[in-house]
Design an enzyme around this catalytic site. Structure first.
Site, mmCIF file in Angstrom:
data_model
loop_
_atom_site.group_PDB
_atom_site.id
_atom_site.type_symbol
_atom_site.label_atom_id
_atom_site.label_comp_id
_atom_site.label_asym_id
_atom_site.label_seq_id
_atom_site.Cartn_x
_atom_site.Cartn_y
_atom_site.Cartn_z
ATOM 1 N N ASP A 1 -22.121 -75.191 14.999
ATOM 2 C CA ASP A 1 -21.061 -75.308 13.950
ATOM 3 C C ASP A 1 -19.825 -76.735 14.633
ATOM 4 O OD1 ASP A 1 -19.323 -74.112 15.952
ATOM 5 O OD2 ASP A 1 -18.402 -73.623 13.533
ATOM 6 N N SER B 1 -21.824 -70.034 14.045
ATOM 7 C CA SER B 1 -21.046 -70.773 14.573
ATOM 8 C C SER B 1 -22.440 -70.897 15.803
ATOM 9 C CB SER B 1 -20.010 -70.307 15.089
ATOM 10 O OG SER B 1 -18.909 -70.967 16.355
ATOM 11 N N ASP C 1 -17.956 -76.675 16.256
ATOM 12 C CA ASP C 1 -16.103 -76.425 17.187
ATOM 13 C C ASP C 1 -15.803 -76.748 18.598
ATOM 14 O OD1 ASP C 1 -16.980 -74.199 17.154
ATOM 15 O OD2 ASP C 1 -15.222 -73.314 15.936
ATOM 16 N N ASP D 1 -21.255 -77.085 19.523
ATOM 17 C CA ASP D 1 -22.544 -75.965 19.363
ATOM 18 C C ASP D 1 -22.787 -75.917 17.894
ATOM 19 O OD1 ASP D 1 -20.556 -75.597 17.819
ATOM 20 O OD2 ASP D 1 -19.709 -73.329 17.778
#
Length: 458
Positions: A247, A106, A249, A245
């Site tokens: 990833d 993440s 999400d 960010d």
């Protein structure tokens, strides 16, 4: 019966430093095998699992390890390549797969990585399923017979499928023509998706953070470091900035003046717009970290803020259980349950842009309906998980802090689910007092847990 205490899974899958247990190739291979065995139970025919990843260099290694483990368990694998986490959740549903696996840490730096799972319906795995996977990890590794081994397939149109889905979530008949948008992809999984979505909807797009090299993910860019985006929006004379960010999400946005809007403010804008359209069901869900200003702003609309435990999975659980539609975290995880099954930075940004178009107002005007209370968050490093609330020194320091803040303030003390830190947060009307209270409480926690490291601002 599966064990109820999880040794590996945290609030968002399994995450850590690459090369250190459990984020090692041998563990990840066995994790793939264990997950394949659990997820294949009760499946008619050959089970199928999707694997996607962000852009950090270790993703290649862990993709291969998962592929080997799943194949050994007799599961077919569909490799998506670099894809945003919410895109993997979406494709898991559309491919009718038994699960989707995301290789990502993440918002962390490239030195870390992690594994998280989506169920067949695109939700994060239930606790009991994660416990079943951990129970399988305790068993000896067994390879399926050669005839039963899983096969791997490369999905070549994954990005295009997800781009079309994102575009479909903008209100019918709307487009982004006339808007100039700077989008920061954090050198992460959205680098080839987010600019395309915005351009195909008609916006003039300036992309940054869109040149991943395996090592620069989240480095001084993206939702956790929006300063460069703020400067770019002003320099380009853009209408709005979008920061995602690593990833994809999380979402943070920037108005034309270069001011940042966090997840609380964006959740408020989305909820208010959906209320006007008659598309908002029930309460808005936040977390224990959600700003008190969000709660008060929603009250002015006749709406209620319900607080879940920190983590978008807990927001999702509360939304699903009650049949509500909108929730979000201040960090930028925003869920529109009528559109997605997880936090989706691109889809959430489109909902905010839709609100701007419908109101014919810039982002700076839309955010005026909410006034944030001063809030300070400090992380205290720890070497192992401890229940700090049971320590007498911490109990006394917490009591003293609550007394100083009074009725118009809040304090939250909790261990992180993704990092070895204790999070110390306070908010209230007096910014100076809030900061003093947090620093004093963080110092007490540090002394109590016996750590040598200094508290570091989040």
């Amino acid at each position: 019966m599966p064990k109820s205490i999880r040794n590996y899974f945290g609030t968002d899958g399994i995450r850590g430093r690459v090369g250190q247990s459990p984020i090692t190739p041998d563990f990840v291979m066995k994790l793939g095998w264990a997950a394949g065995r659990v997820l294949a139970r009760g499946t008619a025919g050959r089970p199928k699992v999707l694997i996607g990843k962000d852009t950090r260099v270790s993703g290649y290694m862990f993709e291969s390890a998962l592929e080997a483990g799943l194949s050994a368990a007799g599961v077919d694998i569909h490799l998506l390549g670099p894809m945003p986490t919410p895109g993997i959740a979406y494709l898991t549903r559309t491919f009718h797969a038994q699960a989707g696996i995301v290789i990502s840490a993440s918002h962390n730096g490239f030195e870390d990585n992690g594994i998280k799972f989506f169920s067949a319906v695109g939700h994060k795995l239930a606790d009991d399923v994660e416990c079943e996977i951990e129970a399988e990890l305790d068993k000896p590794f067994e390879t399926a017979a050669s005839r039963a081994l899983g096969k791997a397939h490369r999905v070549t149109d994954a990005a295009g499928r997800y781009i079309e889905f994102c575009k479909s979530t903008l209100g019918s008949g709307l487009d982004l023509k006339g808007l100039k948008i700077v989008v920061d992809c954090a050198h992460g999984a959205t680098y080839h998706v987010a600019p395309a979505v915005l351009e195909e909807l008609g916006a003039k797009v300036i992309a940054m953070g869109n040149k991943p090299d395996g090592f620069n993910i989240n480095h001084e860019v993206g939702a956790t470091a929006p300063e460069a985006l703020c400067r770019a929006v002003v320099a380009e004379g853009a209408d709005v900035g979008i920061a995602l960010d690593g990833d994809g999400d999380r979402l943070i946005m920037v108005d034309a003046a270069g001011d940042v809007l966090d997840g609380d403010e964006l959740t408020f804008i989305i909820a208010r717009h959906r209320q006007k359209l008659g598309r908002l069901r029930g309460a808005v869900v936040g977390t224990q970290m959600s700003n008190l200003g969000l709660e008060l702003a929603l009250q002015t609309l006749g709406l209620e803020l319900k607080r879940a435990k920190v983590g978008d999975r807990h927001i999702m659980e509360m939304l699903t259980y009650n049949g509500w539609t909108v929730g979000g975290e201040s960090s930028g995880h925003i869920i529109c349950l009528d559109l997605t099954t997880t936090g989706d930075g691109i889809v959430s940004a489109l909902q905010v842009l839709e609100s701007m178009l419908a109101a014919e107002q810039p982002l700076a005007v839309l955010k005026r309906g909410m006034s944030k209370f001063p809030q300070t968050l400090v992380n205290v490093q720890i070497s192992s998980r401890q229940d700090v609330l049971k320590l007498p020194m911490v109990k006394q320091a917490l009591h003293d802090a609550e007394q100083r803040l009074g009725a118009r303030g809040r304090i939250l003390l909790r261990p992180s689910g993704t990092e070895p830190v204790i999070r110390v947060m306070a908010e209230g009307q007096d910014a100076k007092l809030v900061d003093e209270v947090v620093q004093a409480l963080a110092a007490a926690v540090k002394r109590a847990v016996g750590e040598n490291s200094q508290p570091c601002a989040a």
